[in-house]
Write an enzyme that holds these catalytic residues in place. Structure first.
Site, PDB file in Angstrom:
ATOM      1  N   HIS A  87      -1.563   0.300  -9.803  1.00 49.85           N
ATOM      2  CA  HIS A  87      -2.176  -0.649  -8.861  1.00 49.85           C
ATOM      3  C   HIS A  87      -2.813  -1.843  -9.584  1.00 49.85           C
ATOM      4  O   HIS A  87      -4.029  -2.042  -9.558  1.00 49.85           O
ATOM      5  CB  HIS A  87      -3.220   0.076  -7.989  1.00 49.85           C
ATOM      6  CG  HIS A  87      -3.483  -0.657  -6.691  1.00 49.85           C
ATOM      7  ND1 HIS A  87      -3.738  -0.016  -5.503  1.00 49.85           N
ATOM      8  CD2 HIS A  87      -3.522  -1.980  -6.400  1.00 49.85           C
ATOM      9  CE1 HIS A  87      -3.940  -0.902  -4.537  1.00 49.85           C
ATOM     10  NE2 HIS A  87      -3.812  -2.114  -5.075  1.00 49.85           N
ATOM     11  N   ARG A 132       0.859  -1.181   0.000  1.00 51.86           N
ATOM     12  CA  ARG A 132       0.000   0.000   0.000  1.00 51.86           C
ATOM     13  C   ARG A 132       0.888   1.221   0.000  1.00 51.86           C
ATOM     14  O   ARG A 132       1.957   1.213   0.638  1.00 51.86           O
ATOM     15  CB  ARG A 132      -0.907   0.029   1.247  1.00 51.86           C
ATOM     16  CG  ARG A 132      -2.117  -0.866   1.176  1.00 51.86           C
ATOM     17  CD  ARG A 132      -3.138  -0.364   0.143  1.00 51.86           C
ATOM     18  NE  ARG A 132      -4.334  -1.181   0.088  1.00 51.86           N
ATOM     19  CZ  ARG A 132      -4.538  -2.224  -0.726  1.00 51.86           C
ATOM     20  NH1 ARG A 132      -3.585  -2.594  -1.552  1.00 51.86           N
ATOM     21  NH2 ARG A 132      -5.671  -2.882  -0.709  1.00 51.86           N
ATOM     22  N   GLU A 154      -4.319   7.578  -4.535  1.00 51.52           N
ATOM     23  CA  GLU A 154      -4.803   6.746  -5.653  1.00 51.52           C
ATOM     24  C   GLU A 154      -6.291   6.963  -5.832  1.00 51.52           C
ATOM     25  O   GLU A 154      -6.988   7.108  -4.828  1.00 51.52           O
ATOM     26  CB  GLU A 154      -4.619   5.262  -5.341  1.00 51.52           C
ATOM     27  CG  GLU A 154      -3.200   4.786  -5.282  1.00 51.52           C
ATOM     28  CD  GLU A 154      -3.142   3.262  -5.072  1.00 51.52           C
ATOM     29  OE1 GLU A 154      -4.162   2.566  -5.302  1.00 51.52           O
ATOM     30  OE2 GLU A 154      -2.086   2.793  -4.656  1.00 51.52           O
TER      31      GLU A 154
END
Ligand code: DGY
Length: 325
Positions: free
Chosen positions: A287, A238, A267
């Site tokens: 991602h 993360r 994000e």
């Protein structure tokens, strides 16, 4: 009467949503953007379950908008930092995630990032595409070897171990440091070491810990300074685990060779790109760690199974740590 379940998307890979719709009345967000807090709250009244993605905000306000009928929040993701776990616990709501089904796929992408960052694949490919490959020069696009390097894994759960297995094929020495010691038992792929030892000895440091209060900015200026100047940092965990400003500074100042990132503090980015994206020694992806057709379908399927189990008074299959009720 069928129970109501909120799905934060009306279109998900695989057939999980169809299975859910056969068993429950599904109300789904159908906008093209990511739903905001108010969008989800407006749909939540009276639902017994919520099927959400790993970056949807699932907080006490959403739980209250659903009301006392809400029994389970099932994430189609491994990470669970988007859920207010204390709020769920207070209200007796189970929270589940999708370990297991995405470990191998995410480990594949971790290796792709390792190779891309060490061998400078993105800049080499961009330079070819820009017509700059005019002559063969011995010193162009020089990277650093992956085979035989020392790989340090921070976090040694399912994904960390899957990366360690791949590293054997590259003849790598593998070290790991895991704050949760129970993950380390019975494995000869990798040697447990202290965090300081791992940072000092590794050519590649790869992150595989969840984002929690304990792991936020686990890698910041001090840790980056403790790494070799020839080292690469890779993260498929993360964004918040790394202090991005400190990372950018270390790479710009050539105190760190390179980085490979799939995750960011902010994000998605839209058009407001992080300066990390323009850095030639940092490989950046949007991602996509678990983004294969079969894995994303398996994640949705597991989330649906968790909802159906809890609504049928069976224990959830894969609760987050402390998320069982
Ligand atoms: C996960 O499963 O946590 C991935 O990062 C997708 O959210």
């Amino acid at each position: 009467m069928k129970k109501r379940v909120l799905a934060t998307r009306d279109n998900l890979p695989g057939h999980g949503l169809d299975r859910l719709s056969a068993a429950a009345d599904v109300v789904a967000w159908s906008g093209t953007d990511k739903p905001g807090r108010a969008d989800l709250a407006a749909l939540a009244a009276g639902v017994s379950g919520v099927l959400a993605l790993g970056n949807d905000p699932v907080d006490g306000a959403l739980m209250d908008a659903a009301g006392p009928s809400l029994r389970v929040v099932a994430l189609a993701s491994m990470g669970f930092d988007n859920v207010d776990r204390a709020a769920a616990a207070e209200r007796g709501i189970a929270v589940t995630h999708t370990p297991g089904v995405l470990a191998e796929t995410t480990a594949d992408l971790t290796f792709a990032l390792i190779l891309a960052a060490r061998r400078r694949l993105a800049s080499a490919s961009a330079s070819l595409g820009a017509g700059a490959w005019d002559v063969f020069r011995m010193h162009d696009y020089l990277g650093l070897d992956v085979h035989g390097a020392t790989l340090g894994l921070i976090g040694y759960g399912q994904i960390g171990r899957a990366v360690a297995r791949r590293a054997q094929g590259f003849g790598m020495r593998v070290l790991h440091h895991d704050p949760y010691a129970s993950h380390t038992s019975g494995d000869t792929l990798s040697t447990p070491v202290s965090l300081a030892g791992l940072l000092a000895e590794s050519d590649i440091v790869s992150l595989h810990v969840p984002l929690t209060d304990d792991t936020r900015h686990l890698i910041s200026a001090r840790e980056l300074d403790a790494m070799k100047p020839t080292a690469t940092l890779v993260s498929t965990a993360r964004g918040g685990v790394v202090d991005e400003e400190a990372l950018l500074k270390a790479v710009r100042e050539r105190r760190l060779h390179s980085a490979g990132l799939d995750v960011y503090e902010r994000e998605p980015m839209g058009g407001e790109l992080s300066p990390l994206v323009a850095q030639p020694h940092i490989v950046t992806l949007p991602h996509i760690g678990s983004a294969t057709e079969s894995t994303r379908a398996a994640m949705v399927d597991l989330a649906v199974d968790n909802i159906l189990d809890v609504l049928a008074d069976r224990p959830a299959r894969t609760p987050i740590p402390g998320g069982e009720r």
